[in-house]
Write a protein that holds these residues in place. Structure first.
Motif, mmCIF file in Angstrom:
data_model
loop_
_atom_site.group_PDB
_atom_site.id
_atom_site.type_symbol
_atom_site.label_atom_id
_atom_site.label_comp_id
_atom_site.label_asym_id
_atom_site.label_seq_id
_atom_site.Cartn_x
_atom_site.Cartn_y
_atom_site.Cartn_z
ATOM 1 N N LEU A 104 5.558 63.363 -12.898
ATOM 2 C CA LEU A 104 6.104 62.586 -11.780
ATOM 3 C C LEU A 104 5.022 61.751 -11.110
ATOM 4 O O LEU A 104 5.236 60.582 -10.787
ATOM 5 C CB LEU A 104 6.703 63.513 -10.718
ATOM 6 N N CYS A 105 3.880 62.353 -10.899
ATOM 7 C CA CYS A 105 2.753 61.675 -10.258
ATOM 8 C C CYS A 105 2.305 60.486 -11.106
ATOM 9 O O CYS A 105 2.077 59.389 -10.585
ATOM 10 C CB CYS A 105 1.613 62.666 -10.067
ATOM 11 N N ARG A 106 2.189 60.700 -12.404
ATOM 12 C CA ARG A 106 1.797 59.619 -13.315
ATOM 13 C C ARG A 106 2.783 58.460 -13.252
ATOM 14 O O ARG A 106 2.407 57.306 -13.086
ATOM 15 C CB ARG A 106 1.719 60.155 -14.745
ATOM 16 N N ASP A 107 4.066 58.790 -13.370
ATOM 17 C CA ASP A 107 5.107 57.760 -13.380
ATOM 18 C C ASP A 107 5.168 57.016 -12.050
ATOM 19 O O ASP A 107 5.337 55.795 -12.009
ATOM 20 C CB ASP A 107 6.467 58.376 -13.708
ATOM 21 N N ASN A 108 5.006 57.746 -10.957
ATOM 22 C CA ASN A 108 5.027 57.131 -9.631
ATOM 23 C C ASN A 108 3.823 56.206 -9.438
ATOM 24 O O ASN A 108 3.948 55.105 -8.913
ATOM 25 C CB ASN A 108 5.047 58.210 -8.554
ATOM 26 N N ALA A 109 2.656 56.657 -9.875
ATOM 27 C CA ALA A 109 1.448 55.838 -9.746
ATOM 28 C C ALA A 109 1.579 54.555 -10.566
ATOM 29 O O ALA A 109 1.176 53.482 -10.112
ATOM 30 C CB ALA A 109 0.230 56.642 -10.186
ATOM 31 N N LEU A 110 2.156 54.658 -11.749
ATOM 32 C CA LEU A 110 2.367 53.470 -12.583
ATOM 33 C C LEU A 110 3.326 52.505 -11.896
ATOM 34 O O LEU A 110 3.067 51.295 -11.817
ATOM 35 C CB LEU A 110 2.915 53.880 -13.955
ATOM 36 N N LYS A 111 4.406 53.040 -11.361
ATOM 37 C CA LYS A 111 5.413 52.224 -10.668
ATOM 38 C C LYS A 111 4.810 51.509 -9.455
ATOM 39 O O LYS A 111 5.115 50.346 -9.189
ATOM 40 C CB LYS A 111 6.573 53.127 -10.241
ATOM 41 N N GLU A 112 3.928 52.227 -8.724
ATOM 42 C CA GLU A 112 3.313 51.656 -7.522
ATOM 43 C C GLU A 112 2.081 50.805 -7.823
ATOM 44 O O GLU A 112 1.536 50.169 -6.939
ATOM 45 C CB GLU A 112 2.919 52.774 -6.556
ATOM 46 N N GLY A 113 1.621 50.845 -9.074
ATOM 47 C CA GLY A 113 0.422 50.095 -9.434
ATOM 48 C C GLY A 113 -0.861 50.739 -8.950
ATOM 49 O O GLY A 113 -1.881 50.069 -8.801
#
Length: 136
Positions: A104-113
């Motif tokens: 989740l953290c990885r995906d969220n960080a990617l989404k937020e840049g």
């Protein structure tokens, strides 16, 4: 069990268990960071294995509009694993929860840049996959 371990609702507590519990003020969801500590302080826990609570997700509620990484903070399960391991308690389920939250953290960080958080998550995932043969 991991979810039951963290949520404060649907329970009765002895007030003395909260004597040294500190609720964080810099997070949207504080129960995941604190409730499990109350369980560890309790001398006796009893439960009724019947559904008695209905959780309705509404758009206006915290769970309705907050990012999942805010609801499932990585640091909460990290702290839980560390303390439970020191106590000699099996952390297998918590480790799976950590991996799930890390994704989740990885995906969220990617989404937020957020490159730093993204690369940090990738590094931790690679380490876990190398030593525990975990997969996405």
């Amino acid at each position: 069990m991991s979810q039951v371990f963290v949520v404060p609702w649907g329970k009765l507590y002895r007030a003395s268990l909260f004597k040294n519990i500190v609720y964080p003020t810099n997070t949207k969801v504080e129960d995941d960071l604190t409730t499990w500590k109350v369980y560890l302080l309790a001398d006796k826990i009893s439960y009724q294995n019947e559904p008695s609570y209905v959780h309705r997700v509404m758009r206006e509620s915290v769970t309705g509009h907050v990012n999942q990484i805010d609801i499932y903070p990585l640091e909460a399960v990290t702290e839980r694993i560390a303390l439970l391991k020191l106590l000699g308690i099996d952390t297998t389920k918590e480790e799976k929860a950590y991996y799930w939250r890390l994704i989740l953290c990885r995906d969220n960080a990617l989404k937020e840049g957020n490159v730093i958080k993204y690369r940090d998550a990738l590094q931790k995932i690679a380490i876990l996959q190398k030593f525990h043969k975990m997969s996405n």
